[in-house]
Each structure stands twice: as structure tokens, then as C-alpha cells.
Scaffold this motif. Sequence first.
Motif, PDB file in Angstrom:
ATOM      1  N   GLN A 169       5.548   6.284 -36.358  1.00 49.87           N
ATOM      2  CA  GLN A 169       6.252   6.710 -37.566  1.00 49.87           C
ATOM      3  C   GLN A 169       5.283   6.640 -38.745  1.00 49.87           C
ATOM      4  N   THR A 170       5.619   7.355 -39.809  1.00 46.77           N
ATOM      5  CA  THR A 170       4.718   7.374 -40.970  1.00 46.77           C
ATOM      6  C   THR A 170       4.514   5.966 -41.539  1.00 46.77           C
ATOM      7  N   THR A 171       5.514   5.119 -41.367  1.00 42.50           N
ATOM      8  CA  THR A 171       5.401   3.743 -41.871  1.00 42.50           C
ATOM      9  C   THR A 171       4.413   2.893 -41.056  1.00 42.50           C
ATOM     10  N   ASP A 172       3.964   3.426 -39.928  1.00 40.65           N
ATOM     11  CA  ASP A 172       2.949   2.717 -39.133  1.00 40.65           C
ATOM     12  C   ASP A 172       1.550   2.892 -39.731  1.00 40.65           C
ATOM     13  N   SER A 173       1.410   3.787 -40.680  1.00 37.96           N
ATOM     14  CA  SER A 173       0.097   4.033 -41.284  1.00 37.96           C
ATOM     15  C   SER A 173      -0.447   2.767 -41.929  1.00 37.96           C
ATOM     16  N   GLY A 174      -1.764   2.656 -41.913  1.00 36.59           N
ATOM     17  CA  GLY A 174      -2.428   1.484 -42.468  1.00 36.59           C
ATOM     18  C   GLY A 174      -3.596   1.100 -41.591  1.00 36.59           C
ATOM     19  N   VAL A 175      -4.109  -0.085 -41.823  1.00 40.06           N
ATOM     20  CA  VAL A 175      -5.249  -0.565 -41.049  1.00 40.06           C
ATOM     21  C   VAL A 175      -4.792  -1.689 -40.129  1.00 40.06           C
ATOM     22  N   TYR A 176      -5.188  -1.582 -38.870  1.00 38.72           N
ATOM     23  CA  TYR A 176      -4.850  -2.585 -37.876  1.00 38.72           C
ATOM     24  C   TYR A 176      -6.083  -3.427 -37.565  1.00 38.72           C
ATOM     25  N   PHE A 177      -5.915  -4.733 -37.688  1.00 36.44           N
ATOM     26  CA  PHE A 177      -7.006  -5.656 -37.425  1.00 36.44           C
ATOM     27  C   PHE A 177      -6.687  -6.534 -36.228  1.00 36.44           C
TER      28      PHE A 177
END
Lengths: 107, 114
Positions: free
Chosen positions: A78-86
Motif C-alpha cells: 500500500q502507499t502507506t508502506d512507502s519509506g525506508v526499511y532498515f
Amino acid sequence: GIQVEQSPPDLILQEGANSTLRCNFSDSVNNLQWFHQNPWGQLINLFYIPSGTKQNGRLSATTVATERYSLLYISSSQTTDSGVYFCAVEASDKLIFGTGTRLQVFP
Amino acid sequence: KAGVTQTPRYLIKTRGQQVTLSCSPISGHRSVSWYQQTPGQGLQFLFEYFSETQRNKGNFPGRFSGRQFSNSRSEMNVSTLELGDSALYLCASSQWGVANYGYTFGSGTRLTVV
């Protein structure tokens, strides 16, 4: 010291697609965590997973400690999954972070 | 259960000044650690405190210091600020000695040095 590598560095998906993020680490570790950094900078804890498999809704993670890697699966993105995953591993009472995977999900 | 609270959220300082950042851990957590995030260096460990004692320190100059109080709240101080100290400073708390559920981070303090 321990090296943590994440791949891919960037990922662009359309909403509804699935993805797999990988984390390799160079030595034995006490624990491993996956985080999602939101646009405001906060690191949201996704999984504490030194070994085995865990699932939380559309997200799941698997760590194979003997082979020194962990995978984060995102299904039906989903668009809300956007971001950086560490990915971060704990060694000597501190977290060592990978360089992250930047995920962009478009509608 | 309240999360990890960091104050202030944003800060603008001038080169040469000093700054103090605050972190209140989750109730019952006795370990507080600090991390610096910059675009060039990523997320790097600064130091960790447990029961008011610094147990571990990262590779940062002596201008970076910290302390922990008896209520587990922690402060970090940066003296003689440089432009390169501009960063997001993140604090994390964790339990120790009981089942470990990992580290929980606060929302961070974004420091800009001009």
C-alpha cells in the motif's frame, strides 16, 4: 566490526505488488530487528527476529541465523508502506544498522 | 504504555553553541541509547546508558557526551557545534535482564546547525 548489507537499495512498486527485502550480516549476532522509518523520521519497530519466522498482517520476516541473513516480505503493498526499511543487528550492546532499502509504492 | 519521548523535536543552533537533547524511555526500561542519522553516514551509535552508567560509546569526538538520571531519563549534550553535527538524533530504550523485545525508538530530534 560486523557489516550489515541490505538489498535492494531502492524499490519502486505499484500498489498491490509483493516484495522481498534482504539483509545480510557478516558475523553471529544477538538479535536482529527490522524497522520502518516514516517520513517524519521515527523508526517504527516491525520485527524483533533473531531467528525463525514471524508474521504481522501483510508483513512477515524470516531470519536464518546460521546463514547470516534475514528477509522481510511485504505483500499487497500500500502507499502507506512507502519509506525506508532498515535492518539492524545487535552486537556488543549496540545496534548496527544497514544502509536501508527505500521503498516507494505508487497508486 | 507511553512510548519513548524525545524533546525538542526540532532545533536550530549556530556554530560554536552547545545543545542538550532529552530522552524519556518507556516506563520500566533501564537502558537508553543514542544514535545519529545523517545522509552521508547513515545511522551510527553514539552511546548507551544503563542504571546511570555509560556502558558503551561509539566513535564520536569528546564534544558528544551524555548522562542518565535515576529515573532512567537521559540527556545528550553536544558542545562547540559544527555544521557537520546537523542530523537527526534518535534515542532508543530497551529492557535488560528480562525477556528482550529489542529496542524502541523515539521520534527523534532534528538538529540544524547554521
